[in-house]
Design a protein around this motif. Sequence first.
Motif, PDB file in Angstrom:
ATOM      1  N   ARG A  24      -7.547  60.043  69.160  1.00 31.12           N
ATOM      2  CA  ARG A  24      -6.218  60.248  69.722  1.00 31.12           C
ATOM      3  C   ARG A  24      -5.423  58.949  69.787  1.00 31.12           C
ATOM      4  O   ARG A  24      -5.997  57.861  69.707  1.00 31.12           O
ATOM      5  N   PRO A  25      -4.099  59.034  69.966  1.00 31.01           N
ATOM      6  CA  PRO A  25      -3.292  57.814  70.071  1.00 31.01           C
ATOM      7  C   PRO A  25      -3.714  56.941  71.244  1.00 31.01           C
ATOM      8  O   PRO A  25      -4.042  57.438  72.323  1.00 31.01           O
ATOM      9  N   VAL A  26      -3.697  55.633  71.031  1.00 31.41           N
ATOM     10  CA  VAL A  26      -4.029  54.673  72.081  1.00 31.41           C
ATOM     11  C   VAL A  26      -3.061  53.502  72.010  1.00 31.41           C
ATOM     12  O   VAL A  26      -2.437  53.250  70.975  1.00 31.41           O
ATOM     13  N   LEU A  27      -2.945  52.793  73.116  1.00 31.00           N
ATOM     14  CA  LEU A  27      -2.247  51.514  73.123  1.00 31.00           C
ATOM     15  C   LEU A  27      -3.318  50.426  73.092  1.00 31.00           C
ATOM     16  O   LEU A  27      -4.195  50.374  73.966  1.00 31.00           O
ATOM     17  N   GLU A  28      -3.269  49.579  72.071  1.00 31.18           N
ATOM     18  CA  GLU A  28      -4.225  48.489  71.907  1.00 31.18           C
ATOM     19  C   GLU A  28      -3.545  47.185  72.311  1.00 31.18           C
ATOM     20  O   GLU A  28      -2.468  46.860  71.808  1.00 31.18           O
ATOM     21  N   VAL A  29      -4.182  46.453  73.221  1.00 32.56           N
ATOM     22  CA  VAL A  29      -3.611  45.225  73.760  1.00 32.56           C
ATOM     23  C   VAL A  29      -4.600  44.089  73.541  1.00 32.56           C
ATOM     24  O   VAL A  29      -5.767  44.181  73.940  1.00 32.56           O
ATOM     25  N   TRP A  30      -4.130  43.007  72.923  1.00 33.87           N
ATOM     26  CA  TRP A  30      -4.941  41.811  72.756  1.00 33.87           C
ATOM     27  C   TRP A  30      -4.618  40.872  73.911  1.00 33.87           C
ATOM     28  O   TRP A  30      -3.452  40.504  74.116  1.00 33.87           O
ATOM     29  N   LEU A  31      -5.648  40.490  74.657  1.00 37.81           N
ATOM     30  CA  LEU A  31      -5.484  39.704  75.879  1.00 37.81           C
ATOM     31  C   LEU A  31      -6.140  38.333  75.724  1.00 37.81           C
ATOM     32  O   LEU A  31      -7.248  38.225  75.198  1.00 37.81           O
ATOM     33  N   ASP A  32      -5.468  37.318  76.232  1.00 33.67           N
ATOM     34  CA  ASP A  32      -6.087  35.995  76.379  1.00 33.67           C
ATOM     35  C   ASP A  32      -6.242  35.745  77.865  1.00 33.67           C
ATOM     36  O   ASP A  32      -5.255  35.570  78.586  1.00 33.67           O
ATOM     37  N   LEU A  33      -7.472  35.727  78.353  1.00 33.14           N
ATOM     38  CA  LEU A  33      -7.716  35.568  79.789  1.00 33.14           C
ATOM     39  C   LEU A  33      -7.480  34.144  80.266  1.00 33.14           C
ATOM     40  O   LEU A  33      -7.325  33.918  81.474  1.00 33.14           O
ATOM     41  N   GLY A  34      -7.457  33.180  79.354  1.00 29.83           N
ATOM     42  CA  GLY A  34      -7.256  31.802  79.794  1.00 29.83           C
ATOM     43  C   GLY A  34      -8.370  31.369  80.738  1.00 29.83           C
ATOM     44  O   GLY A  34      -9.560  31.607  80.490  1.00 29.83           O
ATOM     45  N   GLY A  78     -19.864  41.913  88.644  1.00 26.05           N
ATOM     46  CA  GLY A  78     -19.066  40.918  87.945  1.00 26.05           C
ATOM     47  C   GLY A  78     -18.634  41.401  86.583  1.00 26.05           C
ATOM     48  O   GLY A  78     -19.469  41.595  85.688  1.00 26.05           O
ATOM     49  N   THR A  79     -17.342  41.659  86.438  1.00 29.22           N
ATOM     50  CA  THR A  79     -16.795  42.062  85.147  1.00 29.22           C
ATOM     51  C   THR A  79     -15.501  41.299  84.928  1.00 29.22           C
ATOM     52  O   THR A  79     -14.880  40.806  85.882  1.00 29.22           O
ATOM     53  N   TRP A  80     -15.059  41.198  83.685  1.00 29.54           N
ATOM     54  CA  TRP A  80     -13.944  40.333  83.360  1.00 29.54           C
ATOM     55  C   TRP A  80     -12.597  41.042  83.516  1.00 29.54           C
ATOM     56  O   TRP A  80     -12.508  42.269  83.531  1.00 29.54           O
ATOM     57  N   ALA A  81     -11.570  40.218  83.629  1.00 32.07           N
ATOM     58  CA  ALA A  81     -10.239  40.718  83.995  1.00 32.07           C
ATOM     59  C   ALA A  81      -9.681  41.708  82.989  1.00 32.07           C
ATOM     60  O   ALA A  81      -8.918  42.606  83.354  1.00 32.07           O
ATOM     61  N   GLY A  82     -10.045  41.585  81.706  1.00 29.83           N
ATOM     62  CA  GLY A  82      -9.551  42.549  80.722  1.00 29.83           C
ATOM     63  C   GLY A  82     -10.066  43.951  81.013  1.00 29.83           C
ATOM     64  O   GLY A  82      -9.321  44.932  80.941  1.00 29.83           O
ATOM     65  N   HIS A  83     -11.338  44.043  81.368  1.00 32.88           N
ATOM     66  CA  HIS A  83     -11.931  45.330  81.720  1.00 32.88           C
ATOM     67  C   HIS A  83     -11.296  45.883  82.998  1.00 32.88           C
ATOM     68  O   HIS A  83     -11.031  47.076  83.107  1.00 32.88           O
ATOM     69  N   VAL A  84     -11.030  45.014  83.951  1.00 27.54           N
ATOM     70  CA  VAL A  84     -10.389  45.459  85.194  1.00 27.54           C
ATOM     71  C   VAL A  84      -8.989  45.979  84.902  1.00 27.54           C
ATOM     72  O   VAL A  84      -8.574  47.022  85.426  1.00 27.54           O
ATOM     73  N   LEU A  85      -8.245  45.279  84.049  1.00 28.01           N
ATOM     74  CA  LEU A  85      -6.895  45.725  83.703  1.00 28.01           C
ATOM     75  C   LEU A  85      -6.922  47.115  83.087  1.00 28.01           C
ATOM     76  O   LEU A  85      -6.066  47.965  83.372  1.00 28.01           O
ATOM     77  N   GLU A  86      -7.908  47.379  82.245  1.00 20.80           N
ATOM     78  CA  GLU A  86      -8.055  48.713  81.642  1.00 20.80           C
ATOM     79  C   GLU A  86      -8.095  49.792  82.723  1.00 20.80           C
ATOM     80  O   GLU A  86      -7.368  50.798  82.650  1.00 20.80           O
ATOM     81  N   HIS A  87      -8.908  49.582  83.747  1.00 24.83           N
ATOM     82  CA  HIS A  87      -9.051  50.601  84.792  1.00 24.83           C
ATOM     83  C   HIS A  87      -7.828  50.669  85.694  1.00 24.83           C
ATOM     84  O   HIS A  87      -7.473  51.754  86.178  1.00 24.83           O
ATOM     85  N   GLY A 103     -10.729  54.598  78.003  1.00 20.92           N
ATOM     86  CA  GLY A 103     -10.338  53.204  77.862  1.00 20.92           C
ATOM     87  C   GLY A 103     -11.541  52.396  77.416  1.00 20.92           C
ATOM     88  O   GLY A 103     -12.686  52.762  77.697  1.00 20.92           O
ATOM     89  N   GLN A 104     -11.310  51.304  76.710  1.00 21.49           N
ATOM     90  CA  GLN A 104     -12.391  50.411  76.295  1.00 21.49           C
ATOM     91  C   GLN A 104     -11.849  48.992  76.249  1.00 21.49           C
ATOM     92  O   GLN A 104     -10.665  48.767  75.971  1.00 21.49           O
ATOM     93  N   THR A 105     -12.702  48.036  76.511  1.00 19.08           N
ATOM     94  CA  THR A 105     -12.353  46.627  76.394  1.00 19.08           C
ATOM     95  C   THR A 105     -13.492  45.932  75.664  1.00 19.08           C
ATOM     96  O   THR A 105     -14.655  46.068  76.066  1.00 19.08           O
ATOM     97  N   ARG A 106     -13.176  45.210  74.599  1.00 15.24           N
ATOM     98  CA  ARG A 106     -14.185  44.550  73.797  1.00 15.24           C
ATOM     99  C   ARG A 106     -13.782  43.097  73.523  1.00 15.24           C
ATOM    100  O   ARG A 106     -12.602  42.798  73.325  1.00 15.24           O
ATOM    101  N   PRO A 111     -13.144  32.993  71.888  1.00 21.76           N
ATOM    102  CA  PRO A 111     -13.525  32.957  73.305  1.00 21.76           C
ATOM    103  C   PRO A 111     -12.327  33.246  74.210  1.00 21.76           C
ATOM    104  O   PRO A 111     -11.233  32.700  74.015  1.00 21.76           O
ATOM    105  N   GLY A 112     -12.538  34.141  75.171  1.00 21.78           N
ATOM    106  CA  GLY A 112     -11.495  34.461  76.142  1.00 21.78           C
ATOM    107  C   GLY A 112     -10.479  35.466  75.672  1.00 21.78           C
ATOM    108  O   GLY A 112      -9.610  35.870  76.442  1.00 21.78           O
ATOM    109  N   VAL A 113     -10.577  35.903  74.408  1.00 24.69           N
ATOM    110  CA  VAL A 113      -9.634  36.876  73.864  1.00 24.69           C
ATOM    111  C   VAL A 113     -10.351  38.226  73.729  1.00 24.69           C
ATOM    112  O   VAL A 113     -11.453  38.302  73.175  1.00 24.69           O
TER     113      VAL A 113
END
Length: 731
Positions: A24-34, A78-87, A103-106, A111-113
């Motif tokens: 199905r359609p999804v919005l894919e976001v590339w994140l740099d957590l810094g 302990g999970t990273w901010a990208g995964h938290v943003l997904e939820h 939702g998925q985060t990979r 590093p950090g992206v």
Amino acid sequence: MSKKNDIQLLRINYLRGPNVWTYRPVLEVWLDLGELEDWPSNLLPGFNERLTALLPALIEHHCGVGERGGFLQRLQEGTWAGHVLEHVVIELLNLAGMPTGFGQTRSTSRPGVYRMVFRARDEQVARSALAQGHRLLMAAINDESFDVAAAVAQVREQVDDSYLGPSTAAIVAAATDRHIPHIRLNDGNLVQLGHGARQRRIWTAQTDHTSAIAQGIARDKDLTKRLIAACGVPVPEGRAAGSPAEAWEAAQDIGLPVVVKPSDGNHGRGVMLDLRTRADVEAAFEVAARHGSEVLVERYVSGDEHRLLVLGDKVVAAARGETAWVTGDGRCTVAQLVDAQINSDPRRGVSEDHPLNRLVLEEDESVLGDLARQGLSPAAVPEAGRKVLIQRNGNVAIDCTDQVHPEVEHVVALAARIVGLDIAGVDLVAQDIGRPLHEQGGAIVEVNAGPGLLAHLKPAVGKPRPVGRAIVDALFPGNGDHAHAGRIPIVGIAGTRDTTRIARLVGWLAQLRGQRVGLACADGLYLDRRRLAAGDARRWDVAHRLLVNRNVQAAVFENDARAMLRDGLAYDRCTVGVVTDFDGAGTLAEFDVQSIEQMAKVLRTQVDVVLDDGVAVLNAADERVAALGTLCDGEVILYATDPQVPALLAHRRSGARGGRAVTLQDGSPVLATGSAETRLPPAARLARGGLSDESLLAVIAAAWALEIPPDLIIAGIETFDAHGIPSAQPA
């Protein structure tokens, strides 16, 4: 703890079709957590508590743990901010009334992206939820205030602006239940169900079979009455009036009490009932004149208002209205009594979730008129115990489908047929819908095109009726095959080796079978031998045009990995899916695809979307390509120039009859089913348009999967050079 720097959104991409993540359609976001790459949730003091205080329903998120509270467990571990943003984004969508669970985060090779995706029925809604979720997450990380209600309201506003209306949504949902694809054709409620030549179109509760003449008749209430009355349908006597004086004259001739209404109004606006004096009639004329081009005066029919939904020659749902009253207490005004005794009903509101409308007295001229005839206004204080009539109509939300008398059903369906509507909302007034109209002086007062379905989908009293399913079943009668699901044969071809030539030749073979074939490939967009658009047509926005084109009876799509990563596939499912190879990973660094293993995850999408009675055509010479067959919902045909390839031999021995395969033996293509074989003319004799032996076998296998007879396959290949689609064809 010092304030943490903001997460950077590097790239936001809406994948509109099946993709590497999901069907199905999804919005894919590339994140740099810094710097947040070094700060998982369990190392941020107080973060988990602040986040769950803002979004308590996160406890319902299962996450990878697979049970309620699973995501909270991940937060504590302990999970990273990208995964938290997904939820966070998913929860905001849930709160805004567009629930999603995917939702998925990979991580990426940088590093950090990270790549974070979530289910997105609408791109603008998804972007709004992402923006609000991003702000909420950073506020929780940095211990700043955040207004969750305002964020949800922002997303809900985008939902209201972007999503289908309730009637259209019900029809689309019913189509989805029957695996009928849909395409939204505008920003409103114009939707295509099915593909190509097998499509149907709806616009709310109107279809492409709804006659424009019938719509015109239905808009003219006086004409409608005259036509149906001539065929014996009971209607109230009435006539048009050009002035207040003419309205009173008509009322006297018809006999009091009367109804005054606009001839072409809708939603009950400007309708005044049970008028008994000249002053009331003349005042009602002025109200009706503001809501229509002509004013009608009719005999008043005593009873409850009913709305019956007619589909073809059947009544599929019926709802009854009731008058709304308040009782005075000697202290409160009429407006206060309405709020306390009527608007307090939880079934009343201003959204589509409410089956009854909230009453705003100052905005309803009919209500004000009825109050005036009772000597009252919204500010008046009725004495204790006095019953005050507030609204005569507009409350049609009590299901009565099972009570409709067969004679009533017959006359209502007759009225719809006389007007010429395939779907009609017929309004009638009767004391008892369970008795014939002629026994009780009941009458049909209107026949409406494009009726709203909400009263039947969400009645205030009684059970909902599956009216969306009834409409879909009428548009696509029958069950079982894909013609009944509005599907045309679709062939998708993925890989790099000769895929353009393969697509062109498969399209030519399908065309020889007598179908009008659309083709989207690197050479352009084609219908039969005519090029509709020059340039690379493997892009979603170009290739998707074939599915909208009513002339297309079958379609062939060439798909490269770049287009699949950028857009997703142009179709939801296919009849035949071909994968030739996993080459080309070296050109996809921008998508973080750098290995054959990653390439396999991308191109498996072509196999994932094969229908359960479809066929995957796979190159057995590459064991990794052949292994995709285990992912296919349908059948598998393997091909290879070497008949001794292990994967091909094992496949031929599989199943009760043996699997199907195409190979070369002594220079001749062979169609094999288990041990049975059909030999075609030697490959050297076939004019193949420049195809290699391996690619020729892919074409033959795809044509076989389409059930094209071997003799036609041979003839098509032999004539392809002379009659194939010329790449230089002018647009």
